[in-house]
Write a protein that holds these residues in place. Structure first.
Motif, PDB file in Angstrom:
ATOM      1  N   UNK A  28     -48.203  17.128  36.762  1.00  0.00           N
ATOM      2  CA  UNK A  28     -49.401  17.068  36.777  1.00  0.00           C
ATOM      3  C   UNK A  28     -49.949  18.407  35.636  1.00  0.00           C
ATOM      4  N   UNK A  29     -49.241  19.141  35.266  1.00  0.00           N
ATOM      5  CA  UNK A  29     -49.713  19.837  33.969  1.00  0.00           C
ATOM      6  C   UNK A  29     -49.410  19.313  32.724  1.00  0.00           C
ATOM      7  N   UNK A  30     -48.155  18.532  32.704  1.00  0.00           N
ATOM      8  CA  UNK A  30     -48.117  17.753  31.561  1.00  0.00           C
ATOM      9  C   UNK A  30     -49.378  16.831  31.192  1.00  0.00           C
ATOM     10  N   UNK A  31     -49.849  16.217  32.474  1.00  0.00           N
ATOM     11  CA  UNK A  31     -51.073  15.238  32.097  1.00  0.00           C
ATOM     12  C   UNK A  31     -52.247  16.126  31.609  1.00  0.00           C
ATOM     13  N   UNK A  32     -52.589  17.259  32.037  1.00  0.00           N
ATOM     14  CA  UNK A  32     -53.703  18.053  31.232  1.00  0.00           C
ATOM     15  C   UNK A  32     -53.277  18.430  29.887  1.00  0.00           C
ATOM     16  N   UNK A  33     -52.141  18.733  29.393  1.00  0.00           N
ATOM     17  CA  UNK A  33     -51.875  18.930  28.123  1.00  0.00           C
ATOM     18  C   UNK A  33     -51.906  17.842  27.203  1.00  0.00           C
ATOM     19  N   UNK A  34     -51.506  16.711  27.590  1.00  0.00           N
ATOM     20  CA  UNK A  34     -51.861  15.229  27.247  1.00  0.00           C
ATOM     21  C   UNK A  34     -52.818  14.799  27.351  1.00  0.00           C
ATOM     22  N   UNK A  35     -54.083  15.051  27.921  1.00  0.00           N
ATOM     23  CA  UNK A  35     -55.377  14.526  28.081  1.00  0.00           C
ATOM     24  C   UNK A  35     -56.165  14.392  26.912  1.00  0.00           C
ATOM     25  N   UNK A  36     -57.149  13.442  26.714  1.00  0.00           N
ATOM     26  CA  UNK A  36     -57.930  13.584  25.699  1.00  0.00           C
ATOM     27  C   UNK A  36     -58.661  14.921  25.460  1.00  0.00           C
ATOM     28  N   UNK A  37     -58.991  15.278  24.345  1.00  0.00           N
ATOM     29  CA  UNK A  37     -59.935  16.506  24.005  1.00  0.00           C
ATOM     30  C   UNK A  37     -58.781  17.467  23.762  1.00  0.00           C
ATOM     31  N   UNK A  38     -57.560  17.705  24.054  1.00  0.00           N
ATOM     32  CA  UNK A  38     -56.592  18.610  23.912  1.00  0.00           C
ATOM     33  C   UNK A  38     -56.043  18.277  22.368  1.00  0.00           C
ATOM     34  N   UNK A  39     -55.836  19.284  21.658  1.00  0.00           N
ATOM     35  CA  UNK A  39     -55.271  18.920  20.288  1.00  0.00           C
ATOM     36  C   UNK A  39     -53.927  18.380  20.626  1.00  0.00           C
ATOM     37  N   UNK A  40     -53.962  17.076  19.730  1.00  0.00           N
ATOM     38  CA  UNK A  40     -53.158  15.718  19.975  1.00  0.00           C
ATOM     39  C   UNK A  40     -51.657  16.010  19.451  1.00  0.00           C
ATOM     40  N   UNK A  41     -50.859  15.265  19.830  1.00  0.00           N
ATOM     41  CA  UNK A  41     -49.424  15.185  19.290  1.00  0.00           C
ATOM     42  C   UNK A  41     -49.121  13.801  19.040  1.00  0.00           C
TER      43      UNK A  41
END
Length: 268
Positions: free
Chosen positions: A189-202
Motif C-alpha cells: 500500500x505504501x509503495x503504491x503511494x510512492x509510485x502514484x501519479x503526481x509523485x516525482x517519477x522513477x
C-alpha cells in the motif's frame, strides 16, 4: 527460399565478481533460454556480441556499458530529496560534498547513484572524502538520522511491484520473502503511494527500498535494478526488472530516456 533462422537468444552479462544475486539471475536467464556470460575484463568484448543486458556494480557497469551499447536506467540523483516529507519521514537535502564537509552535526550522507564513498551516519562533515580524493562539486544526499525498524526491497516495473523481500530488522540483516512477512499489505500500500501519479517519477524499471520508522512508512532510497541484490525476492521476477533496466540504447523509449545513467569511462 527457406525461412531465416531465428536470432540467437540475448545474453545477460555479469561482472567478474559474481554474487549470489548474479548466480540467481543467471539461473533464471538460462531457464527462459537466454544466454549468460561472465565478463572477465573491465571493457566490452571486441567484435559482435549478443549481450542485451547487464548485472554489475556501478564501477564495472561504467567501464563496459558504453562499449556494449547498453542504456542503464537509474533514479535521478536528487529524487529522494524531491519527495514530500510524508513519504520520507525525514529531512533530506541534495547538495555537494564541499557543502556537506561543513556539517557540524550528525547526518546520514550518501552518494546518490554509486558507491564512491561509504553511505552511513557521519558525526560531522569532517569524515567525508577531502578535496584531494573527491571533487568539491560531487553531488551527495544529506539526511536526518533516523532508525528504521524494518526495511524492504521491491523490484518495480511499469509502476507495479513484481517481487519483494524484507532485508533488515532494526538494522540487522533479516531476510524473508515479502509474501511471508506479516506487513506485506502495508508495504505494498505504501509503495503504491510512492509510485502514484503526481509523485516525482522513477524509471520504468527500478528497485525501491521502503521501511518503517517512528511508527510510519517511509522511503529508504531508490536503486538501480542492474546493481541491486535480490535478497529473498523471486529471481525470475527480479530478472524481468533487470532486463528492462539494462537494455540496448535503441530500445529505451522516450519516457525512460531522462533516466539513463550518463556514459562514464571508469578505470579499475
Amino acid at each position: 527460399m527457406p525461412p531465416l533462422p531465428p536470432p540467437p537468444p540475448r545474453t545477460l552479462a555479469l561482472s567478474p565478481y559474481v554474487t549470489a544475486t548474479g548466480r540467481a539471475l543467471a539461473a533464471a536467464a538460462r531457464r527462459r533460454g537466454l544466454g549468460c556470460e561472465t565478463l572477465r575484463e573491465w571493457r566490452a568484448p571486441d567484435g559482435p556480441h549478443g549481450i542485451g543486458s547487464l548485472y554489475a556494480g556501478p564501477r564495472f557497469a561504467d567501464a563496459v556499458a558504453g562499449g556494449l551499447g547498453l542504456g542503464l536506467l537509474e533514479a535521478p540523483a536528487d529524487w529522494l530529496a524531491t519527495l514530500p516529507y510524508e513519504l520520507t519521514g525525514r529531512g533530506i537535502e541534495f547538495t555537494t560534498v564541499a557543502r556537506a564537509r561543513a556539517l557540524r552535526r550528525p547526518a546520514f550522507v550518501k552518494p546518490p547513484n554509486d558507491k564512491s564513498f561509504p553511505a552511513r551516519v557521519y558525526p560531522d562533515g569532517s569524515g567525508l572524502p577531502g578535496p584531494d580524493a573527491m571533487d568539491d562539486d560531487t553531488p551527495v544526499l544529506v539526511g536526518d538520522v533516523v532508525a528504521f525498524t524494518t526495511e524492504y526491497r521491491l523490484f518495480v516495473r511499469d509502476g507495479a511491484v513484481l517481487t519483494g523481500s524484507r532485508y533488515a530488522v532494526r538494522g540487522a540483516l533479516d531476510v524473508v520473502p515479502l509474501e511471508e512477512d506479516g506487513r506485506r499489505d502495508e508495504v505494498l500500500d505504501f509503495a503504491a503511494r510512492v509510485l502514484a501519479p503526481g509523485v516525482p517519477p522513477l524509471p520504468s524499471a527500478v528497485v525501491l527500498d521502503v521501511g518503517a520508522v517512528d511508527g510510519r512508512w517511509a522511503v529508504v532510497e531508490a536503486n538501480a535494478a542492474w546493481a541491486s541484490g535480490h535478497y529473498a525476492c523471486d529471481a525470475d521476477a527480479a530478472l524481468d526488472v533487470v532486463l528492462r533496466a539494462a537494455r540496448p540504447v535503441p530500445e529505451v523509449g522516450p519516457r525512460d530516456a531522462r533516466f539513463l545513467r550518463p556514459v562514464r569511462h571508469a578505470v579499475r
